[in-house]
Design a protein around this motif. Structure first.
Motif, short mmCIF file in Angstrom:
data_model
loop_
_atom_site.label_atom_id
_atom_site.label_comp_id
_atom_site.label_asym_id
_atom_site.label_seq_id
_atom_site.Cartn_x
_atom_site.Cartn_y
_atom_site.Cartn_z
N VAL A 152 -13.04 28.85 -23.62
CA VAL A 152 -12.96 29.90 -24.62
C VAL A 152 -13.54 29.39 -25.93
CG1 VAL A 152 -11.45 31.49 -25.85
CG2 VAL A 152 -10.88 30.79 -23.53
N TRP A 153 -14.71 29.94 -26.30
CA TRP A 153 -15.38 29.49 -27.51
C TRP A 153 -15.09 30.44 -28.66
CZ3 TRP A 153 -17.12 24.77 -26.89
CH2 TRP A 153 -17.46 24.36 -25.62
N PRO A 154 -15.14 29.95 -29.91
CA PRO A 154 -14.83 30.81 -31.06
C PRO A 154 -15.72 32.04 -31.10
CG PRO A 154 -14.90 28.51 -31.72
CD PRO A 154 -15.42 28.57 -30.32
N ILE A 155 -15.13 33.18 -31.43
CA ILE A 155 -15.89 34.42 -31.57
C ILE A 155 -16.70 34.36 -32.85
CG2 ILE A 155 -14.09 35.63 -32.84
CD1 ILE A 155 -14.79 38.16 -31.34
N TYR B 101 0.97 24.86 -24.39
CA TYR B 101 1.12 26.09 -25.17
C TYR B 101 0.20 26.06 -26.40
CZ TYR B 101 3.44 29.46 -28.30
OH TYR B 101 3.72 30.48 -29.17
N GLU B 102 0.16 24.95 -27.11
CA GLU B 102 -0.66 24.85 -28.31
C GLU B 102 -2.15 24.98 -27.99
OE1 GLU B 102 0.02 24.85 -31.49
OE2 GLU B 102 2.14 25.09 -31.01
N ARG B 103 -2.55 24.48 -26.81
CA ARG B 103 -3.96 24.64 -26.41
C ARG B 103 -4.31 26.11 -26.25
NH1 ARG B 103 -3.01 19.96 -23.25
NH2 ARG B 103 -2.73 21.17 -21.33
N TRP B 104 -3.36 26.87 -25.71
CA TRP B 104 -3.64 28.29 -25.53
C TRP B 104 -3.56 29.07 -26.83
CZ3 TRP B 104 -6.47 30.07 -22.09
CH2 TRP B 104 -6.55 29.47 -20.84
N ILE B 105 -2.70 28.66 -27.75
CA ILE B 105 -2.68 29.28 -29.08
C ILE B 105 -4.06 29.11 -29.73
CG2 ILE B 105 -1.76 29.09 -31.42
CD1 ILE B 105 0.19 30.41 -29.59
N THR B 106 -4.63 27.92 -29.59
CA THR B 106 -5.96 27.65 -30.15
C THR B 106 -7.03 28.50 -29.46
OG1 THR B 106 -5.33 25.37 -30.65
CG2 THR B 106 -7.69 25.86 -30.57
N ALA B 107 -6.94 28.60 -28.13
CA ALA B 107 -7.93 29.39 -27.38
C ALA B 107 -7.87 30.86 -27.76
CB ALA B 107 -7.68 29.22 -25.88
N TRP B 108 -6.67 31.41 -27.82
CA TRP B 108 -6.52 32.83 -28.18
C TRP B 108 -6.94 33.09 -29.62
CZ3 TRP B 108 -1.20 32.32 -25.55
CH2 TRP B 108 -1.31 32.63 -24.19
N THR B 109 -6.66 32.14 -30.50
CA THR B 109 -7.07 32.30 -31.90
C THR B 109 -8.58 32.23 -32.02
OG1 THR B 109 -4.99 31.24 -32.58
CG2 THR B 109 -6.69 31.46 -34.25
N ASN B 110 -9.20 31.39 -31.21
CA ASN B 110 -10.68 31.30 -31.21
C ASN B 110 -11.31 32.64 -30.85
OD1 ASN B 110 -11.00 28.67 -31.99
ND2 ASN B 110 -11.11 27.85 -29.91
N ASP B 111 -10.74 33.33 -29.90
CA ASP B 111 -11.30 34.62 -29.47
C ASP B 111 -10.15 35.55 -29.09
OD1 ASP B 111 -12.69 36.76 -28.46
OD2 ASP B 111 -14.20 35.53 -27.45
#
Length: 424
Positions: A329-332, A385-395
């Protein structure tokens, strides 16, 4: 009776055909084993286009009641039962909307067979197209650039120049949507269509196309369920709501529950029996809200830039994040803006967040408020969990299925328990 090879051929053909073609192949077997009145009933359903796998499966069971089946007959029975089971699930998925006719028309067809069927019966709708891509200036720029190029070519040939609308349709069909070569692209393409032979009633036009969308979604989900894997992540979706659950606390990964809906008492944590019972009632009713939830997700995607890669979120794979590594998941590009229209589409989610004092402009605050992790989670679970917070925040587009699921869940909760606050 029939030869073994005949029934083997029937099994093979039924595996690859619609319910109506399957009935044609089964006629010789049915006519030799069924009571005349039962056979007439099936023929009547066949003639008026109301035949179902369930009807065929029940007729087969009744015909063979009280006698043992050969291995080939047993195989045919299994196939009919499997088709009936999928048909029952599809009926529940459609809810109050009757999409079975389209489901039966398209089931067991290959992708190459479905696309010509759609192009024969449906056409692109410009209003839908520009509504969908209004937030994607790159798409609009490309479209009009292609129209201009086509116009210049026609002028050079000094041929009769079509109208601008005709040229626009030609570009869309022959350039933009000439290659619909995947299920993801097909689902996207369908959201832009209306029936060719529809009446002037635009509401009915959209409803008819939504039926097509729902039928394709049901078929795609059934295909996916057949190869579903266990979550690779230590966190998963609560089996009773949309929140995060720790798989290490569950006997089965698909039965894991979040801290809000734990039935059993655990160390330093009380049992949440009432919350569990309420969530169970909501979940039972949610089974019949699949199609409305899918449409909501489709509506939410239009508020963000379109990217074909993101199309996977439209395949009703609500827990996709349990299977795909977060590194993908890359930043939008650019900061997403939640418009008033976006929150109007999610009234229950918006209210749920405001009740917690969550700022609706903060991606991380929204995600953490909707997907809180239990304070007792171990270090490894917290890191995942923190990795997914980062992924969802990225996009944030990857988080839209969670929001659509929560909106459907909260709406049903309010309907069942209008005087009770949501359990937290």
């Amino acid at each position: 009776m029939w030869e073994v090879e005949d029934i083997k051929e029937a099994c093979d053909r039924i595996e690859r055909n619609t319910v109506y073609n399957a009935f044609k192949y089964c006629q010789q077997f049915f006519s030799s084993i069924m009571a005349k009145e039962d056979l007439i009933e099936l023929y009547t359903l066949f003639e008026c286009k109301k035949l179902t796998w369930n009807a065929m499966s029940k007729a087969w069971d009744a015909a063979f009641s009280g006698r043992s089946l050969s291995s080939e007959e047993n195989e045919l029975q299994k196939i009919l039962k499997d088709r009936a089971k999928k048909e029952t699930w599809a009926t529940e998925y459609f809810g109050e909307v009757n999409c079975l006719a389209l489901y039966h028309e398209l089931e067991n067809r290959s992708f190459r067979e479905i696309l010509p069927y759609i192009r024969t019966h449906y056409r692109l709708n410009l209003e839908r197209l520009f509504e969908k891509y209004e937030y994607n200036p790159e798409f609009v720029e490309t479209l009009f650039s292609l129209c201009e190029m086509r116009m210049k070519k026609l002028e050079k040939k000094r041929s009769v120049t079509p109208s601008q609308i005709e040229i626009l349709h030609q570009v869309l069909q022959e350039d933009i949507f000439a290659r619909v070569d995947s299920w993801a692209a097909l689902i996207e393409y369908v959201t832009l269509l209306v029936p060719k032979d529809a009446s002037e009633n635009s509401a009915r036009n959209i409803h008819d196309t939504d039926n097509l969308y729902d039928a394709l979604m049901a078929l795609q989900i059934i295909r996916y369920e057949g190869r579903k894997k266990y979550p690779i992540s230590q966190i998963t979706t609560c089996s009773l709501c949309w929140r995060v659950a720790d798989t290490s606390n569950a006997k089965k990964k698909d039965k894991a529950r979040c801290h809000v809906h734990l039935y059993e008492k655990a160390a330093e944590r009380p049992a949440r029996k009432k919350a569990y019972e309420r969530a169970l009632a909501v979940t039972r009713k949610l089974r019949y809200a699949h199609s409305s939830r899918s449409r909501l997700l489709a509506a939410l995607t239009k508020f963000f830039p379109y990217d074909e890669k993101i199309i996977q979120i439209r395949l009703d794979h609500w827990s996709w994040w349990e299977y795909e590594p977060p590194q993908s998941v890359w930043p939008i590009c650019g900061d997403p803006v939640f418009t008033d229209g976006f929150w109007e589409a999610l009234p229950h989610v918006a209210r749920f967040l405001r009740q917690q004092g969550c700022p609706l402009e903060s991606l991380k605050a929204i995600i953490e408020a909707m997907m809180p992790l239990d304070s007792s989670a171990d270090v490894q679970t917290a890191a995942t969990y923190e990795r997914w917070i980062t992924a969802w925040t990225n996009d944030i587009r990857y988080f839209l299925p969670v929001m659509a699921h929560a909106e459907a869940w909260l709406a049903i909760y309010e309907e069942l328990y209008p005087s009770l606050p949501v359990d937290m």
